[in-house]
Structure formats: structure tokens, C-alpha cells
Design a protein around this motif. Structure first.
Motif, PDB file in Angstrom:
ATOM      1  N   VAL A   1     -54.844  32.247  31.580  1.00  0.00           N
ATOM      2  CA  VAL A   1     -53.613  32.489  32.023  1.00  0.00           C
ATOM      3  C   VAL A   1     -52.175  32.835  31.945  1.00  0.00           C
ATOM      4  O   VAL A   1     -51.737  32.616  30.657  1.00  0.00           O
ATOM      5  N   GLY A   2     -52.160  34.710  31.808  1.00  0.00           N
ATOM      6  CA  GLY A   2     -51.084  35.010  31.926  1.00  0.00           C
ATOM      7  C   GLY A   2     -49.902  34.749  31.736  1.00  0.00           C
ATOM      8  O   GLY A   2     -49.650  33.617  32.655  1.00  0.00           O
ATOM      9  N   ILE A   3     -49.220  34.117  30.180  1.00  0.00           N
ATOM     10  CA  ILE A   3     -47.420  33.484  29.975  1.00  0.00           C
ATOM     11  C   ILE A   3     -46.561  34.968  29.668  1.00  0.00           C
ATOM     12  O   ILE A   3     -46.683  35.293  29.052  1.00  0.00           O
ATOM     13  N   LEU A   4     -45.217  34.511  31.023  1.00  0.00           N
ATOM     14  CA  LEU A   4     -44.396  35.549  30.499  1.00  0.00           C
ATOM     15  C   LEU A   4     -43.135  34.210  30.676  1.00  0.00           C
ATOM     16  O   LEU A   4     -42.999  33.293  31.686  1.00  0.00           O
TER      17      LEU A   4
ATOM     18  N   ILE B   1     -52.282  36.305  41.164  1.00  0.00           N
ATOM     19  CA  ILE B   1     -50.990  34.936  42.210  1.00  0.00           C
ATOM     20  C   ILE B   1     -50.005  35.003  40.931  1.00  0.00           C
ATOM     21  O   ILE B   1     -50.520  34.293  39.638  1.00  0.00           O
ATOM     22  N   PHE B   2     -49.124  34.736  41.008  1.00  0.00           N
ATOM     23  CA  PHE B   2     -48.176  34.335  40.024  1.00  0.00           C
ATOM     24  C   PHE B   2     -47.463  33.461  40.706  1.00  0.00           C
ATOM     25  O   PHE B   2     -47.189  33.246  41.356  1.00  0.00           O
ATOM     26  N   GLY B   3     -46.367  32.905  39.258  1.00  0.00           N
ATOM     27  CA  GLY B   3     -45.699  31.070  39.910  1.00  0.00           C
ATOM     28  C   GLY B   3     -44.559  31.691  38.556  1.00  0.00           C
ATOM     29  O   GLY B   3     -45.039  31.526  37.171  1.00  0.00           O
ATOM     30  N   SER B   4     -43.492  30.661  38.440  1.00  0.00           N
ATOM     31  CA  SER B   4     -43.168  30.114  37.739  1.00  0.00           C
ATOM     32  C   SER B   4     -42.558  28.624  38.185  1.00  0.00           C
ATOM     33  O   SER B   4     -42.885  28.224  38.892  1.00  0.00           O
ATOM     34  N   ASP B   5     -42.123  27.709  36.620  1.00  0.00           N
ATOM     35  CA  ASP B   5     -42.293  26.865  36.510  1.00  0.00           C
ATOM     36  C   ASP B   5     -40.926  26.262  36.440  1.00  0.00           C
ATOM     37  O   ASP B   5     -40.522  26.660  35.093  1.00  0.00           O
ATOM     38  N   HIS B   6     -40.380  25.258  36.202  1.00  0.00           N
ATOM     39  CA  HIS B   6     -39.117  24.711  35.707  1.00  0.00           C
ATOM     40  C   HIS B   6     -39.547  22.752  35.298  1.00  0.00           C
ATOM     41  O   HIS B   6     -38.565  21.653  35.487  1.00  0.00           O
ATOM     42  N   GLY B   7     -40.922  22.696  35.729  1.00  0.00           N
ATOM     43  CA  GLY B   7     -40.919  20.640  35.766  1.00  0.00           C
ATOM     44  C   GLY B   7     -41.602  20.577  34.353  1.00  0.00           C
ATOM     45  O   GLY B   7     -41.711  21.413  33.515  1.00  0.00           O
ATOM     46  N   SER B   8     -41.811  18.954  34.796  1.00  0.00           N
ATOM     47  CA  SER B   8     -41.793  18.634  33.086  1.00  0.00           C
ATOM     48  C   SER B   8     -43.664  19.430  32.961  1.00  0.00           C
ATOM     49  O   SER B   8     -44.143  19.634  32.971  1.00  0.00           O
TER      50      SER B   8
ATOM     51  N   ALA C   1     -51.507  34.084  37.015  1.00  0.00           N
ATOM     52  CA  ALA C   1     -50.261  34.386  35.954  1.00  0.00           C
ATOM     53  C   ALA C   1     -49.431  33.363  35.923  1.00  0.00           C
ATOM     54  O   ALA C   1     -48.955  32.763  37.108  1.00  0.00           O
ATOM     55  N   LEU C   2     -48.018  32.521  34.992  1.00  0.00           N
ATOM     56  CA  LEU C   2     -47.068  31.812  35.343  1.00  0.00           C
ATOM     57  C   LEU C   2     -45.902  32.413  34.586  1.00  0.00           C
ATOM     58  O   LEU C   2     -46.525  32.527  32.836  1.00  0.00           O
ATOM     59  N   MET C   3     -44.691  32.482  35.224  1.00  0.00           N
ATOM     60  CA  MET C   3     -43.612  32.652  34.489  1.00  0.00           C
ATOM     61  C   MET C   3     -42.759  30.770  33.567  1.00  0.00           C
ATOM     62  O   MET C   3     -42.368  30.008  34.684  1.00  0.00           O
TER      63      MET C   3
END
Length: 315
Positions: free
Chosen positions: A217-220, A141-148, A163-165
Motif C-alpha cells: 500500500v503506497g504511503i503519502l 482506492i485512496f484514503g487518509s486517516d488520523h486514527g490510532s 494508497a493511504l495518506m
């Protein structure tokens, strides 16, 4: 090429991934050769979205033309309604002739929430991802974020994503960073979204990367070259630095600066030519660039000029 385990998954990914948003801005043959060259140099992580017009076809064509076949890990992110989300997974499987997508998930998670998407609720996007992972249609399960930082911490504390980008670079901002006082919904008339915050790249590195590590959680890292602000590129106009300041820090040194952290699995810069691939994969040199000076040389998107419009429009 160096490979690292991606968080709690069993996926070994190249520390340099291939961002594909820029591929639509160059001739198709050049885009295909960029991907093929990346694969031949050991890059096995490719990030794409349905919104990257034509990227699926370019990547698929490059995979077909690669000899011998290469075991590429696909990370796909998208958003919208539950039905749109499900269609996007089916579309990705068809485009790449695969039954399973390695990393599939939600693009800009906090933004999806702010604009009303059902991310966490019953029948929502996360529920769908959990079911797809359990059924074997996605590996992680993957995702990206530009939040605070607070929003990113909440995402991690829910302990769903493998994992998160997230964005980070030595400048502390990038071409799509926006930290204005209000963000407006595209409605008639437009209205501000309450309690809407945006990312703080330096706090992402100091607070969120370690928290992700605790949850395994893997960080890209996306935007490692600040969307082109930190280097010359083949797809976007080059920013002219102020006279007297260091010009165009070496991309390999910037990428190595980020990869020096064991909390990062991979950086995913956009590439649009084989030459850029060769430059980026040589990220093994010591960091000597004057990053602090660069942090004061470009607009930080702080939003202080946001109220300058005489008609009150959000600038």
C-alpha cells in the motif's frame, strides 16, 4: 524531481506532492501561480478535497494555463453518506474535465466510522469505491486517516486500499493533533464517542509504515511540516519557538528526513507561494537538524489539560 511507484498501483508520483488546503488563504492569482510553478518543477501529485473551498477551480485554472499540458495525478478524498460520496466523485470529474480520477477515497477513515458513516457495510463507501475501480472511474482506492495505530492496522488488514495518506513529522504532532480523553459528538446535549482514539505519529512510522509495505500500500505523508509548526509559511501565522531553541528547521531537510525511508512514496506539504515550491523541491540535503530538542519544545496535544474547564466543557 525524483519519482516513486505508489504502492500496488502503476502510478509514478513525484516525491514532493502539492497540498492545496492553504491555497484559499492567499490571493487567487498567487494560488494559481503556485500550482503552475509546482507543475513546471515536476510535481505531478496534487491532493485536494471538496471542503478546500475554491481549490478545485484554482487547480483546474493552473492546469489550463500550463504549457505544455502536464500529466497531473489527482488524489481526492471526501466523506459523508454514500450519496454525498457519489456526488463528490461526479463533482471532481466535472471540475477537472476528466472521466477518471487517479486516486479517490475516504477522508479520515476512522473519524468517518466514529461519527456513524457506513464505511465497510453493505451499500457503504468501500463497496462504492470497489465498484468504481472495477468500472474504471477511479484508478486506485485512496484514503487518509488520523486514527490510532490499532485502527490504522485494521484498515490495512482489510486489504482494500491501494494508497493511504497518513500524518508524520519529526515533532510527533501537528496543528490538528488532538489526543484528549474524550471526543464529543455535536449533538444536543453533546455526548462522548466511546473508544475514540487518535493518532500516534511515531508509532505510525514504526508500526504502520512497515505494515503498509507488506501489503504494498503506497504511503503519502501529510503534515510533514507539522501544519506550519516546523517552518515559516505564507498562509498561516508562524509559531515563535522558545528562546534558546533552534528556530525554523529547513523544510527541505525535514522532507528529506522523511523521504529517506523507502516506505514513503511521497510527502505532501501544503504550499501557498512559488517560493515555498522552490524551497520544498530542494529536499536533497543531509539531515542535521536537532529534531529531539524540537520534540520537547511545543505542546504535544496530550490532553492532560482537558479537564481544566470549570463547566466541564471539552477544551
Amino acid at each position: 524531481m525524483e519519482y516513486r511507484r505508489l504502492g500496488r498501483t502503476d502510478l509514478q508520483v513525484s516525491v514532493i506532492g502539492l497540498g492545496t488546503n492553504q491555497l484559499r488563504r492567499v490571493p487567487e492569482r498567487q494560488a494559481i501561480e503556485t500550482c503552475r510553478h509546482a507543475f513546471s518543477k515536476g510535481i505531478n501529485l496534487v491532493n485536494a478535497e471538496p471542503e478546500y473551498e475554491g481549490a478545485y477551480g484554482i487547480i483546474a485554472r493552473a492546469l489550463q494555463e500550463s504549457e505544455p499540458p502536464v500529466p497531473v495525478r489527482l488524489s481526492i478524498q471526501t466523506g459523508g453518506t454514500r450519496d454525498e460520496f457519489e456526488r463528490a466523485l461526479d463533482q471532481a470529474c466535472r471540475a477537472f474535465n476528466r472521466d477518471v480520477i487517479d486516486l479517490f477515497g475516504i477522508t479520515a477513515i476512522s473519524d468517518q466510522e466514529a461519527f456513524g458513516a457506513n464505511v465497510w457495510g453493505t451499500g457503504g463507501l468501500v463497496e462504492f469505491l470497489l465498484r468504481m475501480k472495477e468500472s474504471g472511474r477511479i484508478r486506485a482506492i485512496f484514503g487518509s486517516d488520523h486514527g490510532s495505530p490499532a485502527q490504522m492496522a485494521e484498515i490495512l488488514n482489510r486489504n482494500v486500499f491501494d494508497a493511504l495518506m497518513l500524518a508524520y513529522n519529526p515533532l510527533g504532532h501537528h496543528l490538528v493533533t488532538f489526543r484528549a480523553k474524550t471526543v464529543w459528538k455535536m449533538e444536543t446535549p453533546p455526548r462522548p464517542i466511546p473508544n475514540y482514539e487518535r493518532e500516534d505519529l511515531f508509532r505510525t512510522r514504526s508500526e504502520i509504515f512497515p505494515l503498509a509495505h507488506r501489503y504494498d500500500v503506497g504511503i503519502l505523508v501529510m503534515k510533514p511540516l507539522a501544519g506550519g509548526l516546523l517552518c515559516t509559511g505564507k498562509a498561516f501565522p508562524t509559531h515563535e519557538y522558545r528562546p534558546g531553541l533552534a528556530k525554523y528547521p529547513s523544510p527541505p531537510r525535514i522532507l528529506r528526513h522523511i523521504l529517506n525511508s523507502e516506505l514513503v512514496a511521497a510527502v505532501v506539504p501544503g504550499m501557498a507561494s512559488p517560493e515555498e515550491v522552490d524551497e520544498n523541491i530542494s529536499a536533497g540535503q543531509p539531515v542535521e537538524e536537532p529534531f529531539p530538542i524540537l520534540q520537547t519544545s511545543l505542546c504535544s496535544r496530550c490532553g492532560d489539560c482537558d479537564d481544566l474547564c470549570s463547566q466541564g466543557l471539552p477544551v
